[in-house]
Motif scaffolding. Structure first.
Motif, PDB file in Angstrom:
ATOM      1  N   GLN A 108      27.098 -53.362-134.307  1.00  0.00           N
ATOM      2  CA  GLN A 108      27.640 -53.519-135.664  1.00  0.00           C
ATOM      3  C   GLN A 108      29.050 -54.104-135.617  1.00  0.00           C
ATOM      4  O   GLN A 108      29.405 -54.966-136.431  1.00  0.00           O
ATOM      5  CB  GLN A 108      27.665 -52.159-136.366  1.00  0.00           C
ATOM      6  CG  GLN A 108      28.173 -52.215-137.805  1.00  0.00           C
ATOM      7  CD  GLN A 108      28.205 -50.851-138.454  1.00  0.00           C
ATOM      8  OE1 GLN A 108      27.923 -49.837-137.807  1.00  0.00           O
ATOM      9  NE2 GLN A 108      28.545 -50.810-139.730  1.00  0.00           N
ATOM     10  N   SER A 111      28.788 -57.839-134.813  1.00  0.00           N
ATOM     11  CA  SER A 111      28.264 -58.568-135.977  1.00  0.00           C
ATOM     12  C   SER A 111      29.319 -58.705-137.068  1.00  0.00           C
ATOM     13  O   SER A 111      29.470 -59.766-137.680  1.00  0.00           O
ATOM     14  CB  SER A 111      27.025 -57.851-136.533  1.00  0.00           C
ATOM     15  OG  SER A 111      25.989 -57.823-135.575  1.00  0.00           O
ATOM     16  N   MET A 112      30.048 -57.621-137.309  1.00  0.00           N
ATOM     17  CA  MET A 112      31.099 -57.658-138.327  1.00  0.00           C
ATOM     18  C   MET A 112      32.206 -58.635-137.934  1.00  0.00           C
ATOM     19  O   MET A 112      32.695 -59.395-138.771  1.00  0.00           O
ATOM     20  CB  MET A 112      31.687 -56.262-138.535  1.00  0.00           C
ATOM     21  CG  MET A 112      30.772 -55.286-139.254  1.00  0.00           C
ATOM     22  SD  MET A 112      31.525 -53.640-139.438  1.00  0.00           S
ATOM     23  CE  MET A 112      32.962 -54.040-140.445  1.00  0.00           C
ATOM     24  N   LEU A 114      31.929 -61.257-135.985  1.00  0.00           N
ATOM     25  CA  LEU A 114      31.390 -62.616-136.133  1.00  0.00           C
ATOM     26  C   LEU A 114      31.389 -63.052-137.586  1.00  0.00           C
ATOM     27  O   LEU A 114      31.794 -64.169-137.922  1.00  0.00           O
ATOM     28  CB  LEU A 114      29.973 -62.679-135.568  1.00  0.00           C
ATOM     29  CG  LEU A 114      29.814 -62.828-134.056  1.00  0.00           C
ATOM     30  CD1 LEU A 114      28.342 -62.694-133.665  1.00  0.00           C
ATOM     31  CD2 LEU A 114      30.373 -64.166-133.581  1.00  0.00           C
ATOM     32  N   GLY A 115      30.919 -62.161-138.469  1.00  0.00           N
ATOM     33  CA  GLY A 115      30.865 -62.489-139.892  1.00  0.00           C
ATOM     34  C   GLY A 115      32.240 -62.720-140.478  1.00  0.00           C
ATOM     35  O   GLY A 115      32.456 -63.675-141.241  1.00  0.00           O
ATOM     36  N   MET A 116      33.191 -61.870-140.117  1.00  0.00           N
ATOM     37  CA  MET A 116      34.552 -62.018-140.633  1.00  0.00           C
ATOM     38  C   MET A 116      35.209 -63.293-140.100  1.00  0.00           C
ATOM     39  O   MET A 116      35.925 -63.987-140.837  1.00  0.00           O
ATOM     40  CB  MET A 116      35.384 -60.790-140.248  1.00  0.00           C
ATOM     41  CG  MET A 116      34.964 -59.512-140.948  1.00  0.00           C
ATOM     42  SD  MET A 116      35.837 -58.046-140.317  1.00  0.00           S
ATOM     43  CE  MET A 116      37.520 -58.400-140.856  1.00  0.00           C
ATOM     44  N   ALA A 118      33.654 -66.075-139.265  1.00  0.00           N
ATOM     45  CA  ALA A 118      33.054 -67.201-139.984  1.00  0.00           C
ATOM     46  C   ALA A 118      33.633 -67.329-141.390  1.00  0.00           C
ATOM     47  O   ALA A 118      33.953 -68.436-141.856  1.00  0.00           O
ATOM     48  CB  ALA A 118      31.536 -67.028-140.051  1.00  0.00           C
ATOM     49  N   MET A 119      33.797 -66.186-142.071  1.00  0.00           N
ATOM     50  CA  MET A 119      34.331 -66.206-143.430  1.00  0.00           C
ATOM     51  C   MET A 119      35.765 -66.722-143.458  1.00  0.00           C
ATOM     52  O   MET A 119      36.130 -67.540-144.313  1.00  0.00           O
ATOM     53  CB  MET A 119      34.272 -64.795-144.028  1.00  0.00           C
ATOM     54  CG  MET A 119      32.867 -64.312-144.361  1.00  0.00           C
ATOM     55  SD  MET A 119      32.862 -62.594-144.945  1.00  0.00           S
ATOM     56  CE  MET A 119      33.872 -62.743-146.417  1.00  0.00           C
TER      57      MET A 119
END
Length: 223
Positions: A108, A111-112, A114-116, A118-119
């Motif tokens: 988790q 993943s978080m 990576l997502g942050m 990208a954002m």
């Protein structure tokens, strides 16, 4: 200004816009390929359970390849060296990800992060592109930030202080964000005309941003 001068100005503007568009296409195409290549190398590093290289190997490998890329940035060898650098950074990332994935909520956290990442990257890039604002004024902040972070990293080797580690990671988030804005703006306003150097700068910023966010998330999750 007569009609001929106006036509020449418009033609010059059109040429500049075409050059900027081409530079953006080349930069983001190469960035996507290097990110994918780095991810593949990182997964291979994890699968083979390769050890994390020591600080000397990391510094020599990174700065040696960076120097070579700068020297050959206008040749095909510059492309090869760019993939060598991003692959090397992917290799160094593998052991770090392996460690985090052993934690109870490691998947988790990764993943978080990576997502942050990208954002933040796409958000800052879109802001710079859409507003066309000149962020060249950030050059002083980036230089000062680089010196401060390097000094803080050296100090962290001798002072094992959690707060210092937290401050360094937070500093790298701000530093990387500033570099993304600066580099994107530099492409738009003609400060950067080499897509290889632009790609390397953005790649390193994304790499540092991801690791810093991962570290911060790990600290705040008490892991």
């Amino acid at each position: 200004m007569n009609v001929q001068d106006s036509q020449q100005t418009l033609q010059h503007s059109a040429v500049n816009e075409a050059e900027v568009s081409k530079l953006f296409r080349n930069t983001y195409a190469l960035l996507a390929m290097t990110l994918a290549f780095s991810a593949i190398v990182a997964m291979a590093s994890m699968a083979l359970n390769l050890p994390r290289p020591n600080i000397i190997i990391m510094l020599v490998g990174f700065y040696g390849l960076l120097f070579a890329i700068t020297k050959f940035r206008n040749s095909g060898l510059g492309l090869v060296l760019t993939f060598a650098l991003t692959g090397f950074m992917g290799y160094t990332l593998g052991p770090i990800l392996s460690y985090y994935l052993t934690l109870p909520n490691g998947g988790q956290l990764v993943s978080m992060a990576l997502g942050m990442t990208a954002m933040v990257f796409f958000g800052l890039s879109a802001f710079a592109i859409l507003t066309r604002k000149d962020f060249s004024f950030l050059s002083g902040f980036i230089m000062a930030g680089c010196i401060v972070l390097l000094c803080a990293m050296v100090a962290s080797f001798f002072l094992q202080i959690t707060g210092l580690s937290l401050a360094i990671s937070a500093g790298f988030v701000l530093f990387s964000s500033a570099v993304i804005l600066y580099q994107t703006s530099s492409i738009i306003h003609g400060g950067e005309d080499n897509y290889i150097m632009a790609t390397v700068t953005l790649f390193v910023s994304i790499y540092n941003l991801f690791l810093s966010l991962l570290h911060l998330l790990g600290i705040f999750s008490s892991d």
